[in-house]
Design a protein around this motif. Structure first.
Motif, PDB file in Angstrom:
ATOM      1  N   GLU A  93     -48.734  24.356 -36.585  1.00  0.00           N
ATOM      2  CA  GLU A  93     -49.556  25.744 -36.776  1.00  0.00           C
ATOM      3  C   GLU A  93     -50.665  25.402 -37.751  1.00  0.00           C
ATOM      4  N   PRO A  94     -51.998  25.811 -37.406  1.00  0.00           N
ATOM      5  CA  PRO A  94     -53.134  25.331 -38.199  1.00  0.00           C
ATOM      6  C   PRO A  94     -52.795  25.811 -39.481  1.00  0.00           C
ATOM      7  N   GLY A  95     -53.126  25.279 -40.589  1.00  0.00           N
ATOM      8  CA  GLY A  95     -53.125  25.930 -41.862  1.00  0.00           C
ATOM      9  C   GLY A  95     -51.817  25.916 -42.427  1.00  0.00           C
ATOM     10  N   LYS A  96     -50.912  25.273 -41.677  1.00  0.00           N
ATOM     11  CA  LYS A  96     -49.540  25.273 -42.389  1.00  0.00           C
ATOM     12  C   LYS A  96     -49.410  23.811 -43.135  1.00  0.00           C
ATOM     13  N   ALA A  97     -48.556  23.906 -44.204  1.00  0.00           N
ATOM     14  CA  ALA A  97     -48.315  22.640 -44.608  1.00  0.00           C
ATOM     15  C   ALA A  97     -46.770  22.271 -45.219  1.00  0.00           C
ATOM     16  N   THR A  98     -46.478  21.522 -46.139  1.00  0.00           N
ATOM     17  CA  THR A  98     -45.231  21.100 -46.655  1.00  0.00           C
ATOM     18  C   THR A  98     -44.592  22.157 -47.180  1.00  0.00           C
TER      19      THR A  98
END
Ligand code: UT7
Length: 329
Positions: free
Chosen positions: A50-55
Motif C-alpha cells: 500500500e502506498p505510504g505504508k512503511a515498517t
C-alpha cells in the motif's frame, strides 16, 4: 529476594495480506518454483504494497495485537526496542514512530540494527532493562519491510525476502522464567557479502548510486550460506553446552528463517528431530528481524509453561547468536 528474570508474557504479530508467490516471481525474473523451493524452502511471501505504508505500519499492528492479548494499555509500556534494517527513515527511529502510532505515550524507544540477528540482540538488551529492576514492561518488536530494499529484477535476492513484524512483551519474573542465557556474536568480515552499497555516510545517495541500483540488498549467497550454516549451528551447540543441556531437554528450536537447509543443519547439530523445529519459511520467506517472533506468534498455542526454547539466528554483518528461554505461560 529472588533474582529478577525477564519473562516473555505475550506475543503479537502482523503480516500484510498481499501474497507474492513463486508463480508470480516466475513472471518477473528468470526463475522457477522448483528452484526456489528446493534451494530455499520458500513458496510465498507477504508484501506491504500500500502506498505510504512503511515498517512502522507493520510494527504498530503487531504491538496492538500483543497489547490486546495481554489486556494492557499502550500507556503502560516503558520501552519499545525495534529491530530493523528497513527503518521508515534514517531518523527519527522507527520505534519512536511506532510508539506514537500505538499511543505508548510513556515509553521511550530506539531502533537496533543487527540485520537477521536483530531480534536476538534486542531481546538480550530488553531483558537487561528488566533484570536491572529499572523497567517493568519492555516490548521488543522485529519489523522489516524488506520489499522496500529488494531489487525485483535480481533473481538472486528477490525470491528470498518478505515483509512482516512480530513483537514480544518482557516483564519481571521471580520464579526463574524467561530469558536464561544469550550468546551474541559479530564479525565485520561479513560486510562484503551481505549489505546495501549506498545511502549511508560511506557512499551517500546520489543520482549515480540510484542509477547503479546501489540502494538494494546485495548478497553473495554461497559465501553467506557457508558462514550461516557454521555460525548458527556452532552458537546453538555452545549455548546448550554451557547450560548443561542436550537436544532432549529442548522443547523447541526457533531458527531464523533464511534457508531451510541452514535450519536443518542447526537442528541436526543440536540433535533435534524436525517436530521440535518451528518452520514457516514456506509462507513468509525471510522477513529479517521478524522471523523468530513470527514463529513464536504462530506456535504460541503449542507452547507450555516451563518449555525450554532455543532462539537462533545468523545474518548480515555478520551477526549471529542464540538465546535460551524458559517459557512463562
Ligand atoms: O538471512 C540473512 C542471511 N542470509 C542467508 O542465510 C542466505 C544464505 N544463502 C542462501 O540461502 C543460498 O546461498 C541462496 C538461496 C541465496 C542461493 O542458493 P545456492 O544454492 O547457494 O545457489 P547459488 O547462489 O550458488 O546459485 C546456483 C545457481 C546459479 O547458476 P549457475 O551459476 O550455477 O549457472 C545461480 O545463477 O542458481 C542460479 N540462481 C537461480 N536460478 C533460478 C540464483 N538464483 C536463482 C533463482 N532461480 N532465483
Amino acid at each position: 529476594m529472588n533474582k529478577i528474570t525477564a519473562a516473555i508474557t505475550a506475543v503479537g504479530g502482523y503480516v500484510p495480506e498481499t501474497k507474492l508467490t513463486n508463480a508470480d516471481l516466475e513472471k518477473m525474473v528468470e526463475t522457477n518454483d522448483e528452484w526456489i523451493r528446493t534451494r530455499t524452502g520458500i513458496s510465498e511471501r507477504r508484501i506491504l504494497n500500500e502506498p505510504g505504508k512503511a515498517t512502522s505500519d507493520l510494527g504498530a499492528p503487531a504491538i496492538q495485537n500483543l497489547l490486546k492479548k495481554r489486556g494492557i494499555e499502550a500507556s503502560e509500556i516503558d520501552c519499545i526496542i525495534c529491530a530493523t534494517v528497513t527503518p521508515d527513515m534514517f531518523f527519527p527511529a522507527t520505534a519512536n514512530l511506532i510508539a506514537h502510532k500505538v499511543g505508548a505515550t510513556n515509553a521511550f524507544g530506539f531502533d537496533l540494527s543487527a540485520a537477521c540477528s536483530g531480534f536476538l540482540y534486542a531481546v538480550t538488551t530488553g531483558a537487561s532493562f528488566i533484570e536491572s529492576g529499572r523497567y517493568n514492561k519492555v516490548i521488543v518488536v522485529g519489523a522489516d519491510k524488506m520489499s522496500s530494499i529488494v531489487d525485483y529484477t535480481d533473481r538472486n535476492t528477490c525470491v528470498l525476502f518478505g515483509d512482516a513484524a512480530a513483537a514480544i512483551l518482557l516483564e519481571p519474573d521471580t520464579d526463574g522464567y524467561g530469558i536464561q542465557d544469550s550468546i551474541l556474536k559479530c564479525d565485520g568480515i561479513g560486510a562484503d557479502y551481505l549489505y546495501m552499497r549506498a545511502g549511508g555516510s560511506l557512499k551517500p545517495s546520489s543520482v549515480e548510486t540510484v542509477l547503479a541500483k546501489e540502494h538494494y540488498i546485495f548478497q553473495e549467497g554461497k559465501t553467506v550460506f557457508k558462514f550461516a550454516v557454521k555460525g548458527m549451528a556452532d552458537v546453538s551447540a555452545e549455548l546448550l553446552e554451557r547450560n548443561n543441556l542436550t537436544g532432549e531437554d529442548i522443547a523447541w528450536l526457533v531458527p531464523h528463517q533464511a534457508n531451510l537447509r541452514i535450519i536443518d543443519a542447526t537442528a541436526d547439530r543440536m540433535g533435534l528431530t524436525k517436530e521440535k523445529v518451528m518452520i514457516n519459511i514456506q509462507k513468509y520467506g525471510n522477513t529479517t528481524a521478524a522471523t523468530i517472533p513470527l514463529c513464536l506468534w504462530e506456535w504460541e498455542n503449542q507452547l507450555k509453561k516451563g518449555d525450554k526454547i532455543v532462539l537462533a539466528a545468523f545474518g548480515g554483518g555478520f551477526t549471529w547468536g542464540a538465546t535460551l528461554v524458559k517459557w512463562a505461560y
